[in-house]
Design a protein around this motif. Structure first.
Motif, PDB file in Angstrom:
ATOM      1  N   LEU A  97     -29.968   1.462 -31.045  1.00 38.04           N
ATOM      2  CA  LEU A  97     -31.138   1.268 -30.242  1.00 38.04           C
ATOM      3  C   LEU A  97     -30.911   2.469 -28.794  1.00 38.04           C
ATOM      4  O   LEU A  97     -31.763   3.181 -28.475  1.00 38.04           O
ATOM      5  CB  LEU A  97     -31.559   0.008 -29.865  1.00 38.04           C
ATOM      6  N   ALA A  98     -29.662   2.174 -28.121  1.00 31.09           N
ATOM      7  CA  ALA A  98     -29.573   2.874 -27.097  1.00 31.09           C
ATOM      8  C   ALA A  98     -29.303   4.523 -27.658  1.00 31.09           C
ATOM      9  O   ALA A  98     -29.974   5.132 -26.849  1.00 31.09           O
ATOM     10  CB  ALA A  98     -28.259   2.514 -26.508  1.00 31.09           C
ATOM     11  N   SER A  99     -28.832   4.617 -28.571  1.00 32.20           N
ATOM     12  CA  SER A  99     -28.649   6.039 -29.064  1.00 32.20           C
ATOM     13  C   SER A  99     -29.967   6.756 -29.523  1.00 32.20           C
ATOM     14  O   SER A  99     -30.177   7.759 -29.100  1.00 32.20           O
ATOM     15  CB  SER A  99     -27.722   6.099 -30.321  1.00 32.20           C
ATOM     16  N   VAL A 100     -30.721   6.046 -29.970  1.00 29.38           N
ATOM     17  CA  VAL A 100     -32.048   6.459 -30.398  1.00 29.38           C
ATOM     18  C   VAL A 100     -32.878   6.689 -28.990  1.00 29.38           C
ATOM     19  O   VAL A 100     -33.703   7.686 -29.017  1.00 29.38           O
ATOM     20  CB  VAL A 100     -32.933   5.413 -31.305  1.00 29.38           C
ATOM     21  N   LEU A 120     -31.794   9.917 -27.596  1.00 31.42           N
ATOM     22  CA  LEU A 120     -32.355  11.000 -28.357  1.00 31.42           C
ATOM     23  C   LEU A 120     -33.602  11.500 -28.278  1.00 31.42           C
ATOM     24  O   LEU A 120     -33.998  12.785 -28.443  1.00 31.42           O
ATOM     25  CB  LEU A 120     -31.988  10.799 -30.115  1.00 31.42           C
ATOM     26  N   GLU A 121     -34.337  10.645 -27.596  1.00 34.76           N
ATOM     27  CA  GLU A 121     -35.918  10.756 -27.480  1.00 34.76           C
ATOM     28  C   GLU A 121     -36.063  11.830 -26.538  1.00 34.76           C
ATOM     29  O   GLU A 121     -37.063  12.954 -26.600  1.00 34.76           O
ATOM     30  CB  GLU A 121     -36.596   9.444 -26.892  1.00 34.76           C
ATOM     31  N   SER A 122     -34.996  12.154 -25.429  1.00 33.76           N
ATOM     32  CA  SER A 122     -35.227  13.208 -24.483  1.00 33.76           C
ATOM     33  C   SER A 122     -34.562  14.333 -24.789  1.00 33.76           C
ATOM     34  O   SER A 122     -34.275  15.197 -24.124  1.00 33.76           O
ATOM     35  CB  SER A 122     -34.988  12.547 -23.316  1.00 33.76           C
ATOM     36  N   ALA A 137     -21.892  16.417 -29.909  1.00 40.65           N
ATOM     37  CA  ALA A 137     -22.045  17.265 -29.125  1.00 40.65           C
ATOM     38  C   ALA A 137     -22.950  16.942 -27.772  1.00 40.65           C
ATOM     39  O   ALA A 137     -22.602  17.432 -26.635  1.00 40.65           O
ATOM     40  CB  ALA A 137     -22.226  18.629 -29.487  1.00 40.65           C
ATOM     41  N   LEU A 138     -24.164  16.248 -28.101  1.00 38.06           N
ATOM     42  CA  LEU A 138     -24.978  15.913 -27.168  1.00 38.06           C
ATOM     43  C   LEU A 138     -24.536  14.795 -26.362  1.00 38.06           C
ATOM     44  O   LEU A 138     -25.270  14.152 -25.423  1.00 38.06           O
ATOM     45  CB  LEU A 138     -26.266  15.756 -27.629  1.00 38.06           C
ATOM     46  N   GLY A 139     -23.622  13.914 -27.075  1.00 34.95           N
ATOM     47  CA  GLY A 139     -23.017  12.710 -26.149  1.00 34.95           C
ATOM     48  C   GLY A 139     -23.645  11.465 -26.903  1.00 34.95           C
ATOM     49  O   GLY A 139     -23.563  10.590 -26.525  1.00 34.95           O
ATOM     50  N   VAL A 140     -24.140  11.845 -28.212  1.00 33.41           N
ATOM     51  CA  VAL A 140     -24.603  10.571 -28.994  1.00 33.41           C
ATOM     52  C   VAL A 140     -24.046  10.168 -30.128  1.00 33.41           C
ATOM     53  O   VAL A 140     -23.612  11.307 -30.936  1.00 33.41           O
ATOM     54  CB  VAL A 140     -26.240  10.885 -29.307  1.00 33.41           C
ATOM     55  N   SER A 141     -23.326   9.209 -30.383  1.00 29.17           N
ATOM     56  CA  SER A 141     -22.430   8.852 -31.393  1.00 29.17           C
ATOM     57  C   SER A 141     -23.217   7.831 -32.468  1.00 29.17           C
ATOM     58  O   SER A 141     -23.800   6.656 -31.970  1.00 29.17           O
ATOM     59  CB  SER A 141     -21.278   8.270 -31.136  1.00 29.17           C
ATOM     60  N   LEU A 142     -23.526   8.420 -33.507  1.00 31.97           N
ATOM     61  CA  LEU A 142     -24.237   7.486 -34.600  1.00 31.97           C
ATOM     62  C   LEU A 142     -23.382   7.823 -35.793  1.00 31.97           C
ATOM     63  O   LEU A 142     -22.788   8.767 -35.908  1.00 31.97           O
ATOM     64  CB  LEU A 142     -25.447   8.102 -34.997  1.00 31.97           C
ATOM     65  N   ILE A 181     -37.072  14.619 -35.354  1.00 36.00           N
ATOM     66  CA  ILE A 181     -37.200  15.828 -35.654  1.00 36.00           C
ATOM     67  C   ILE A 181     -35.809  16.755 -35.355  1.00 36.00           C
ATOM     68  O   ILE A 181     -35.652  16.545 -34.101  1.00 36.00           O
ATOM     69  CB  ILE A 181     -38.465  16.458 -35.222  1.00 36.00           C
ATOM     70  N   ILE A 182     -35.315  17.279 -36.189  1.00 31.92           N
ATOM     71  CA  ILE A 182     -34.268  18.102 -35.580  1.00 31.92           C
ATOM     72  C   ILE A 182     -34.490  19.770 -36.136  1.00 31.92           C
ATOM     73  O   ILE A 182     -35.452  19.888 -36.754  1.00 31.92           O
ATOM     74  CB  ILE A 182     -33.013  18.058 -36.605  1.00 31.92           C
ATOM     75  N   THR A 183     -34.151  20.541 -35.263  1.00 31.66           N
ATOM     76  CA  THR A 183     -34.298  22.135 -35.326  1.00 31.66           C
ATOM     77  C   THR A 183     -33.138  22.777 -35.876  1.00 31.66           C
ATOM     78  O   THR A 183     -32.066  22.550 -35.633  1.00 31.66           O
ATOM     79  CB  THR A 183     -34.807  22.561 -34.048  1.00 31.66           C
ATOM     80  N   ILE A 184     -33.317  23.375 -37.044  1.00 30.99           N
ATOM     81  CA  ILE A 184     -32.423  24.284 -37.523  1.00 30.99           C
ATOM     82  C   ILE A 184     -32.547  25.864 -37.157  1.00 30.99           C
ATOM     83  O   ILE A 184     -33.992  26.483 -37.496  1.00 30.99           O
ATOM     84  CB  ILE A 184     -32.293  24.237 -38.891  1.00 30.99           C
TER      85      ILE A 184
END
Length: 113
Positions: free
Chosen positions: A33-36, A39-41, A71-76, A107-110
């Motif tokens: 939940l903390a990772s999510v 990621l929202e921002s 790379a963004l500091g989020v580990s899932l 949503i991810i962007t490629i």
């Protein structure tokens, strides 16, 4: 030797084992939940090789998304990410982040290299 007698000592050991498993599960859920929330921002942008029409030379997999998030500091974990359809083109794609009863669309962007 698969079963043990229901002695007070063995019952305490099993209760401690169950408590440890429950605590671990709660900790993993809190981390998810903390990772999510983090990621929202942040947008996750993966840069990949593509042709002029925007088709990727190699599909994007869960492992690639995990690396971009790290790379963004989020580990899932890889098992948390569900891709409904193969990602084979440049643009925005919706993935699912699933942990237990929690499911979040993201949503991810490629982007083309």
């Amino acid at each position: 030797k698969w079963a043990l007698p229901a002695t007070p000592q063995n019952l305490k050991r099993i209760q401690a084992l169950h408590a440890g498993v429950a605590a671990s599960k709660d900790a993993k859920e809190e981390q998810f939940l903390a990772s999510v929330k983090k990621l929202e921002s942040m947008p996750v942008i993966i840069v990949a090789d593509a042709n002029d029409q925007g088709h990727l030379f190699k599909a994007i997999h869960e492992k690639d998304i995990v690396e971009a998030m790290k790379a963004l500091g989020v580990s899932l974990e890889v098992g948390v990410i569900k891709i409904p359809t193969l990602i084979k083109s440049v643009g925005e794609h919706t993935i699912q982040l699933v942990h237990g009863t929690h499911t979040v669309s993201y949503i991810i962007t490629i982007a083309k290299k």
